[in-house]
Design an enzyme around this catalytic site. Structure first.
Site, PDB file in Angstrom:
ATOM      1  N   ASP A 150       0.858  -1.190   0.000  1.00  0.00           N
ATOM      2  CA  ASP A 150       0.000   0.000   0.000  1.00  0.00           C
ATOM      3  C   ASP A 150       0.887   1.231   0.000  1.00  0.00           C
ATOM      4  OD1 ASP A 150      -2.399  -1.468   0.147  1.00  0.00           O
ATOM      5  OD2 ASP A 150      -2.187  -1.666   2.314  1.00  0.00           O
ATOM      6  N   ASP A 184      -7.081  -1.496  -4.405  1.00  0.00           N
ATOM      7  CA  ASP A 184      -8.117  -1.155  -3.427  1.00  0.00           C
ATOM      8  C   ASP A 184      -9.082  -0.113  -3.994  1.00  0.00           C
ATOM      9  OD1 ASP A 184      -6.894  -2.826  -1.560  1.00  0.00           O
ATOM     10  OD2 ASP A 184      -5.684  -1.210  -0.732  1.00  0.00           O
TER      11      ASP A 184
END
Length: 216
Positions: A150, A184
């Protein structure tokens, strides 16, 4: 939307997701940050579990973290097959473009994070205190034990909340605190489309025929 267009969309999102993750892994050490704007940072973190870093073992105490990780990865793989079947059936049934577009986004995002979970443990060595090496002699973990990369962080506002706010008043708060990735974003956008454009996405055959007749 045709199968060809849906496939192109999935491949493009998957490429953007994996290229961004590869760049972060090979240029940033774990927890390193780069402020682009005051409200946007590149912040490299690795997610070992589900959304917001949640783990299955947080809820099922008798399962070890490593077993839970494998279970989660296997579940993700099975889910991708289910989403892929849903997409194929929706295209064959000539469902709305909105539905096919949303499913394509969700599938692309799921595939992006699965690649991390399955392969990144052997594709890279550790990022802790160093920039990772691609295809090292020994990776940081085994197959199915990779961590999801991320890097997108949008701390749009941070400060102490007013005391009159129930439960959280007087505490320090950041909006938006979670760090996420392109995959995401694709999943969240696809789910958002299904929620907010539900009627358009799940048009019945009669509704579609009425729309075609009206356009003619």
């Amino acid at each position: 939307m045709s199968l060809k267009k849906a496939t192109i969309l999935i491949v493009v999102i998957l490429l953007i997701d994996q290229i961004s993750k590869f760049y972060i892994k090979t240029n940033f050490a774990l927890n390193e940050k780069l402020e682009v704007f005051s409200w946007f940072q590149i912040a490299f973190v690795e997610n070992e579990g589900m959304a917001w870093g949640t783990k299955i073992s947080d809820f099922v105490s008798f399962i070890s973290d490593r077993t839970a990780k494998v279970c989660l990865t296997v579940f993700r793989v099975l889910a991708v097959f289910g989403i892929g079947y849903w997409l194929r059936k929706s295209i064959i049934d000539k469902s709305s473009r909105t539905l096919i577009f949303a499913i394509s986004l969700i599938l692309a995002g799921a595939l992006g994070n699965i690649i991390d979970s399955v392969f990144y443990g052997i594709f890279f060595d550790s990022s802790l205190g160093q920039v990772a090496t691609f295809l090292p002699e020994q990776g940081y973990d085994t197959l199915f034990h990779g961590k999801v990369v991320d890097m997108l962080h949008f701390p749009m506002w941070s400060g102490v909340l007013p005391n009159w706010i129930p439960f959280y008043g007087g505490s320090y708060f950041t909006f938006f605190d979670p760090v996420f990735n392109i995959a995401d974003m694709a999943i969240s956008t696809g789910i958002g489309i299904l929620i907010f454009f539900n009627k358009r996405a799940f048009k019945t055959i009669d509704e579609k025929n009425e729309e075609v007749a009206f356009e003619d």
